[in-house]
Design a protein around this motif. Structure first.
Motif, PDB file in Angstrom:
ATOM      1  N   LYS A 192      55.985  34.932  46.593  1.00 51.31           N
ATOM      2  CA  LYS A 192      54.801  35.616  46.680  1.00 51.31           C
ATOM      3  C   LYS A 192      54.574  36.513  47.883  1.00 51.31           C
ATOM      4  CE  LYS A 192      52.705  34.658  42.701  1.00 51.31           C
ATOM      5  NZ  LYS A 192      52.805  35.761  41.612  1.00 51.31           N
TER       6      LYS A 192
ATOM      7  N   GLN B 159      55.728  31.423  49.914  1.00 53.41           N
ATOM      8  CA  GLN B 159      56.415  32.232  50.847  1.00 53.41           C
ATOM      9  C   GLN B 159      57.574  33.061  50.443  1.00 53.41           C
ATOM     10  OE1 GLN B 159      57.027  30.302  54.848  1.00 53.41           O
ATOM     11  NE2 GLN B 159      56.250  28.749  53.925  1.00 53.41           N
TER      12      GLN B 159
ATOM     13  N   SER C 281      54.148  35.426  51.073  1.00 51.70           N
ATOM     14  CA  SER C 281      53.247  35.004  52.092  1.00 51.70           C
ATOM     15  C   SER C 281      53.771  34.653  53.418  1.00 51.70           C
ATOM     16  CB  SER C 281      52.106  34.142  51.469  1.00 51.70           C
ATOM     17  OG  SER C 281      51.610  34.577  50.422  1.00 51.70           O
TER      18      SER C 281
ATOM     19  N   GLN D 212      46.665  29.492  51.863  1.00 49.08           N
ATOM     20  CA  GLN D 212      46.518  29.484  50.514  1.00 49.08           C
ATOM     21  C   GLN D 212      46.578  28.059  49.875  1.00 49.08           C
ATOM     22  OE1 GLN D 212      49.722  32.331  49.910  1.00 49.08           O
ATOM     23  NE2 GLN D 212      48.609  34.142  50.122  1.00 49.08           N
TER      24      GLN D 212
ATOM     25  N   ALA E 142      49.747  32.329  56.212  1.00 48.04           N
ATOM     26  CA  ALA E 142      49.008  32.455  54.971  1.00 48.04           C
ATOM     27  C   ALA E 142      49.278  31.584  54.107  1.00 48.04           C
ATOM     28  CB  ALA E 142      49.443  34.089  54.540  1.00 48.04           C
ATOM     29  N   ALA E 143      50.683  31.229  53.621  1.00 46.05           N
ATOM     30  CA  ALA E 143      50.726  30.230  52.828  1.00 46.05           C
ATOM     31  C   ALA E 143      49.985  28.906  53.239  1.00 46.05           C
ATOM     32  CB  ALA E 143      52.374  29.849  52.798  1.00 46.05           C
TER      33      ALA E 143
END
Length: 577
Positions: free
Chosen positions: A314, A311, A316, A324, A320-321
């Motif tokens: 990157k 987070q 995110s 991932q 999204a994290a």
């Protein structure tokens, strides 16, 4: 075993064997209960910030987590012991029911203190969902076949790990759904799932149980509460309070008194104790408990930093994290399924915790090398490796522990492993978070000092003076309390912060690596005891028949696995006391 023994045991075995279809039916009910606990953990991760803001308690939101953690950890051994005495089914139904009631109350919360209290109720139920499900599998499936079915449980966790962040983000992002605040559905969602789970479990889970009257170790339970509540509290709040503050020392003293009282109570109650000390003289149990504590520290302490890396470094979103992290989930499921199939075919389990711990050591060493500019695909590959290590470690260790105890003690043995893993996770999270936030200011400051000497950084600040003011305000206060300012900075200006954050995370992974190396050494002491081909239900039936036909001669004919001494004479079927 003699022919007469074999003949006598046959009828009991026939009545206590479960077909593959029956096992899968029972698994359906167990998996629904476990799905509740797994989904709750992952869905809360992405919704907590919204919930805390809406209840005007962001600064005390940790108490909601702490309350849940305390009650779930303490109730775990209670479920194990009581279900050994009175049967699994009523306690599993009770655990689901309490979890559903707690979830409904959480959805009604009007402030953070109410939420913390209701999360504590929820935790009482959660403590039984995992340990009792694993114990029930031990009741109906022989150890050699058990790991195959336990892979289904990890599929539940994999599904929850994927769905949780998505649902949490969806509910937290919705202002209202059906005229109710969106975030409240994070808790209300558990109600229909829990009711369905109770209906399924009530209909399909019918295990024969012979009640044995024993004293209940209430002094041990009370002493465990007195010992663990202050220690878990300081583990969660120590970074805020200060590890050497007056409140911290009070927690240390009360916790130590409680733990000493717990040990004395367990010695006084002997075999009727909540966690019988005699069990830990069994090398498999001792290694399992120690290994689970260390694995919990490395797993939770190391893994909680990966979403932070995704987070903050990157960029995110929380949802999204979560997505991932799917490679990690894939690794856990693959490791568990592969090890389960191989255990069923070979009857050997000792090698898998060793391989799993080795993969964990390798993955933590690789995680300690990731930086701000490490490609995301490389991070995901390391996640797969770590997942394979965990999957190959957790389930085989539970199988080993269940195989090493009498069928009458499967519940307490299983819950002890779960209990120590939870304790290790709490300790690891507290220690590693404390280390991370202690080293971050220096690492970030050093990264900015290095960046100030580069022309790219100076040009970016000169081109947009507003960024310089944002950066000064953020670093002048507590930049780690709110990292949203990174979204207002260009990539060049924000990059030093991300470098410093990555450097701090590397320290955490190095610490987790050192802990996991100790864990690898510990699992080498795990003995290899031949896996029983009978389930705990079948072993109990054989015990009853053996007792009826023993003519008053003491002994447990056909009961349980072999002791360490009997490993070298596996034909022995009678254990002398």
């Amino acid at each position: 075993m003699s022919n007469s023994d074999s003949t006598a045991a046959a009828p009991a075995r026939a009545s206590t064997e479960f077909t593959h279809r029956q096992i899968l039916t029972i698994l359906g009910g167990l998996m629904m209960g476990m799905f509740l606990a797994a989904l709750d953990q992952t869905i809360m991760a992405t919704a907590t910030r919204t919930i805390a803001d809406d209840l005007h308690g962001f600064d005390i939101q940790a108490w909601a987590t702490t309350a849940f953690l305390i009650t779930s950890t303490i109730s775990t051994p209670l479920y194990g012991k009581l279900s050994d005495l009175y049967g699994r089914r009523p306690f599993f139904l009770f655990a689901i029911g309490i979890f559903v009631v707690g979830s409904f109350l959480c959805g009604l919360s009007q402030n953070m203190y109410e939420l913390a209290a209701f999360r504590a109720i929820q935790g009482i139920g959660a403590g039984g969902l995992m340990s009792l499900a694993l114990a029930i599998i031990g009741d109906i499936v022989p150890p050699r076949e058990r790991a195959k079915y336990q892979g289904y449980f990890l599929a539940v966790f994999g599904t929850a790990s994927v769905l949780g962040p998505i649902l949490g983000g969806f509910f937290a992002g919705a202002d209202s759904i059906l005229w109710v605040d969106g975030w409240r559905w994070v808790f209300y969602l558990n109600v229909p799932i829990g009711i369905a789970a109770m209906v399924v479990v009530a209909r399909v889970l019918h295990l024969p149980h012979q009640r044995v009257d024993h004293r209940i170790d209430w002094p041990g339970a009370l002493a465990l509460i007195v010992g663990l509540v202050p220690l878990l509290t300081i583990a969660e709040q120590g970074r805020t309070w200060g590890w050497d503050s007056g409140r911290a020392f009070l927690c240390y003293i009360v916790g130590a008194i409680g733990l000493v009282a717990f040990v004395l109570a367990e010695r006084a109650y002997g075999d009727e104790a909540l966690l019988p000390i005699r069990l830990f003289k069994n090398r498999t149990i001792a290694v399992g408990a120690t290994s689970s504590t260390i694995l919990g520290m490395a797993m939770f302490g190391g893994l909680m930093t990966v979403p932070l890396y995704l987070q903050i470094v990157k960029g995110s979103s929380a949802t999204a994290a979560g997505l991932q992290m799917i490679p990690f989930v894939f690794g856990i499921m693959s490791g568990s399924i592969i090890s389960g199939q191989l255990i069923a075919r070979t009857g050997r389990y000792r090698i898998f915790p060793i391989i799993g711990s080795t993969l964990m050591v390798a993955s933590l060493a690789l995680f300690a090398t990731i930086g701000a500019d490490t490609p995301l695909w490389r991070v995901m590959l390391i996640m797969v490796l770590m997942g394979l290590g965990l999957g190959g470690n957790m389930q085989p260790m539970i199988t080993a522990v269940q195989n090493a105890v009498s069928p009458r003690e499967i519940g307490v043995a299983t819950s002890s492993v779960t209990f120590f893993r939870s304790m290790g996770g709490t300790l690891g999270t507290a220690v590693f978070l404390s280390v991370l936030f202690n080293v971050l200011p220096g690492k970030i400051s050093s990264a900015f000092q290095t960046a100030e000497g580069t022309p790219e950084f100076r040009q970016a600040l000169a081109a947009d003076p507003a960024q310089a003011r944002t950066l000064q305000q953020a670093t002048g206060g507590d930049a780690l309390s709110d990292t949203s300012f990174l979204n207002r900075l260009s990539d060049v200006v924000a990059h030093p912060f991300k470098v410093g954050f990555s450097d701090g995370i590397q320290v955490v992974f190095l610490l987790a690596l050192a802990v996991m190396v100790i864990g690898l050494i510990v699992v080498f002491f795990l003995p290899e005891i031949p896996l029983s081909m009978r389930s705990a239900q079948q072993q109990r039936a054989d015990d009853i028949l053996a007792a009826e036909n023993s003519m008053g001669v003491p002994g447990e004919v056909g009961a349980g696995p072999l002791t360490d001494e009997e490993v070298h004479t596996p034909h022995t079927s009678t254990k002398s006391h």
